[in-house]
Design a protein around this motif. Structure first.
Motif, PDB file in Angstrom:
ATOM      1  N   VAL A 298      10.681 -86.140  63.838  1.00 32.11           N
ATOM      2  CA  VAL A 298      10.736 -87.524  62.420  1.00 32.11           C
ATOM      3  C   VAL A 298       9.192 -87.484  61.250  1.00 32.11           C
ATOM      4  N   PHE A 299       9.299 -86.776  60.485  1.00 29.78           N
ATOM      5  CA  PHE A 299       8.273 -87.476  59.685  1.00 29.78           C
ATOM      6  C   PHE A 299       8.427 -87.977  58.017  1.00 29.78           C
ATOM      7  N   SER A 300       7.981 -89.837  57.896  1.00 29.33           N
ATOM      8  CA  SER A 300       8.786 -89.519  57.416  1.00 29.33           C
ATOM      9  C   SER A 300       7.307 -90.275  56.031  1.00 29.33           C
TER      10      SER A 300
ATOM     11  N   SER B 162      18.724 -87.536  62.335  1.00 25.38           N
ATOM     12  CA  SER B 162      18.355 -86.451  62.675  1.00 25.38           C
ATOM     13  C   SER B 162      18.451 -84.810  63.172  1.00 25.38           C
ATOM     14  N   SER B 163      18.466 -84.156  64.279  1.00 21.37           N
ATOM     15  CA  SER B 163      19.008 -83.571  65.268  1.00 21.37           C
ATOM     16  C   SER B 163      17.634 -82.180  65.285  1.00 21.37           C
ATOM     17  N   ASN B 164      16.447 -82.810  64.902  1.00 15.78           N
ATOM     18  CA  ASN B 164      16.112 -81.851  65.074  1.00 15.78           C
ATOM     19  C   ASN B 164      14.498 -83.206  66.106  1.00 15.78           C
ATOM     20  N   ASP B 165      13.542 -82.372  66.748  1.00 15.20           N
ATOM     21  CA  ASP B 165      12.470 -83.176  67.362  1.00 15.20           C
ATOM     22  C   ASP B 165      11.770 -84.091  67.201  1.00 15.20           C
TER      23      ASP B 165
ATOM     24  N   PHE C 207       0.919 -96.027  64.296  1.00 16.60           N
ATOM     25  CA  PHE C 207       1.960 -97.153  65.234  1.00 16.60           C
ATOM     26  C   PHE C 207       2.775 -95.483  65.956  1.00 16.60           C
ATOM     27  N   GLY C 208       2.716 -95.149  67.214  1.00 13.45           N
ATOM     28  CA  GLY C 208       3.752 -94.059  67.666  1.00 13.45           C
ATOM     29  C   GLY C 208       4.923 -94.763  67.560  1.00 13.45           C
ATOM     30  N   VAL C 209       6.862 -94.094  67.127  1.00 16.38           N
ATOM     31  CA  VAL C 209       7.693 -94.388  67.417  1.00 16.38           C
ATOM     32  C   VAL C 209       8.543 -93.750  68.253  1.00 16.38           C
ATOM     33  N   ILE C 210       8.800 -94.225  69.818  1.00 19.03           N
ATOM     34  CA  ILE C 210       9.413 -93.036  70.385  1.00 19.03           C
ATOM     35  C   ILE C 210      10.852 -93.560  69.670  1.00 19.03           C
TER      36      ILE C 210
ATOM     37  N   MET D 118      12.874-100.250  57.757  1.00 18.08           N
ATOM     38  CA  MET D 118      14.405-100.279  58.749  1.00 18.08           C
ATOM     39  C   MET D 118      14.837 -99.082  57.706  1.00 18.08           C
ATOM     40  N   PRO D 119      14.903 -98.389  56.556  1.00 16.39           N
ATOM     41  CA  PRO D 119      15.910 -97.160  56.481  1.00 16.39           C
ATOM     42  C   PRO D 119      15.317 -95.866  56.674  1.00 16.39           C
ATOM     43  N   ARG D 120      13.809 -95.640  57.014  1.00 16.15           N
ATOM     44  CA  ARG D 120      13.352 -94.613  57.442  1.00 16.15           C
ATOM     45  C   ARG D 120      13.745 -94.148  59.131  1.00 16.15           C
ATOM     46  N   TRP D 121      13.891 -95.456  60.083  1.00 15.88           N
ATOM     47  CA  TRP D 121      14.283 -95.379  61.206  1.00 15.88           C
ATOM     48  C   TRP D 121      15.456 -95.287  61.606  1.00 15.88           C
ATOM     49  N   PHE D 122      17.078 -96.079  60.774  1.00 20.59           N
ATOM     50  CA  PHE D 122      18.062 -95.402  60.267  1.00 20.59           C
ATOM     51  C   PHE D 122      18.681 -93.948  60.845  1.00 20.59           C
TER      52      PHE D 122
END
Length: 90
Positions: free
Chosen positions: A54-56, A49-52, A86-89, A40-44
């Protein structure tokens, strides 16, 4: 803000859940927490981010290839697909 590859700007966010580690890392955003809240913190943090892209990355995974992020972006552009199990948009 850091530069990556062909002078592309990247932001680095850190969720530090090691309560013994008091290091102030050279990142754009650092949150120190005494709890491991799983993904959850990763998605929070991704919401800031102001970029196109996200790399976790978890702290127990280290890549030998220094172009892994660039390779993932190239794959995404060529295949219009997320990279990972899994992909998350957002």
């Amino acid at each position: 803000m850091f530069l990556f590859g062909e002078n592309k700007k990247i932001e680095i966010f850190l969720w530090n859940n090691n309560c013994e580690d008091k290091t102030d890392y050279c990142v754009d955003l650092q949150i120190n927490s005494s709890k491991n809240l799983m993904c959850m913190p990763r998605w929070f943090m991704a919401n800031y981010s102001s970029n196109d892209y996200v790399f976790s990355l978890d702290d127990d995974l280290i890549f030998k290839d220094t172009k892994v992020i660039e390779d993932c972006i190239d794959y995404n552009r060529k295949n219009n697909a997320s990279v990972g199990a899994f992909g998350v948009i957002l």
